[in-house]
Design a protein around this motif. Structure first.
Motif, short mmCIF file in Angstrom:
data_model
loop_
_atom_site.label_atom_id
_atom_site.label_comp_id
_atom_site.label_asym_id
_atom_site.label_seq_id
_atom_site.Cartn_x
_atom_site.Cartn_y
_atom_site.Cartn_z
N ALA A 16 25.25 9.08 1.83
CA ALA A 16 24.55 9.55 0.64
C ALA A 16 25.40 10.59 -0.08
O ALA A 16 26.22 11.29 0.53
CB ALA A 16 23.21 10.17 1.03
N CYS A 17 25.21 10.67 -1.38
CA CYS A 17 25.94 11.63 -2.21
C CYS A 17 24.94 12.41 -3.06
O CYS A 17 23.82 11.96 -3.28
CB CYS A 17 26.92 10.91 -3.13
SG CYS A 17 28.21 10.04 -2.25
N ARG A 18 25.39 13.56 -3.54
CA ARG A 18 24.59 14.36 -4.47
C ARG A 18 25.43 14.67 -5.70
O ARG A 18 26.63 14.87 -5.61
CB ARG A 18 24.16 15.69 -3.83
CG ARG A 18 23.10 15.51 -2.79
CD ARG A 18 22.67 16.86 -2.24
NE ARG A 18 21.79 16.68 -1.11
CZ ARG A 18 20.48 16.90 -1.14
NH1 ARG A 18 19.90 17.32 -2.23
NH2 ARG A 18 19.76 16.70 -0.07
N TRP A 19 24.76 14.71 -6.84
CA TRP A 19 25.39 15.07 -8.11
C TRP A 19 25.20 16.57 -8.28
O TRP A 19 24.10 17.05 -8.53
CB TRP A 19 24.74 14.28 -9.23
CG TRP A 19 25.28 14.53 -10.59
CD1 TRP A 19 24.65 15.20 -11.61
CD2 TRP A 19 26.53 14.11 -11.13
NE1 TRP A 19 25.43 15.22 -12.72
CE2 TRP A 19 26.60 14.55 -12.45
CE3 TRP A 19 27.62 13.40 -10.60
CZ2 TRP A 19 27.69 14.30 -13.27
CZ3 TRP A 19 28.70 13.15 -11.41
CH2 TRP A 19 28.73 13.59 -12.74
N ILE A 20 26.27 17.34 -8.13
CA ILE A 20 26.19 18.80 -8.17
C ILE A 20 27.23 19.32 -9.15
O ILE A 20 28.43 19.05 -8.99
CB ILE A 20 26.44 19.41 -6.77
CG1 ILE A 20 25.39 18.89 -5.78
CG2 ILE A 20 26.42 20.94 -6.84
CD1 ILE A 20 25.64 19.28 -4.35
N ASP A 21 26.78 20.05 -10.15
CA ASP A 21 27.67 20.66 -11.14
C ASP A 21 28.64 19.65 -11.76
O ASP A 21 29.82 19.92 -11.93
CB ASP A 21 28.46 21.82 -10.53
CG ASP A 21 27.56 22.97 -10.08
OD1 ASP A 21 26.52 23.18 -10.75
OD2 ASP A 21 27.89 23.64 -9.09
#
Length: 71
Positions: free
Chosen positions: A39-44
């Motif tokens: 899984a990945c996260r969209w951060i900044d």
């Protein structure tokens, strides 16, 4: 083997990804499209590995909410 269009159709990817949520991402390179096994996260404005926090160094062409609890 799924075609590029079929894979893209399985991933929303429209608009900005929801911030700080674990997401499945579809990437693309010279060999074709593939889903990352984590899984990945969209951060900044950047994609990051949800578990390690490391930056994803692949070209992300689509994203979606996780379809299973395996992630």
């Amino acid at each position: 083997m799924a075609t590029r269009e079929k894979r893209l159709a399985q991933f929303d990817g429209s608009g900005n990804p929801p911030p700080d949520l674990p997401l499945e991402v579809l990437c693309e390179d010279h060999s074709g499209t593939y889903q990352l096994p984590f899984a990945c996260r969209w951060i900044d404005g950047r994609w990051r590995n949800d578990r390690t926090g490391g930056m994803v160094e692949a070209t992300v062409v689509g994203w979606r909410l996780p379809r299973s609890s395996a992630i």
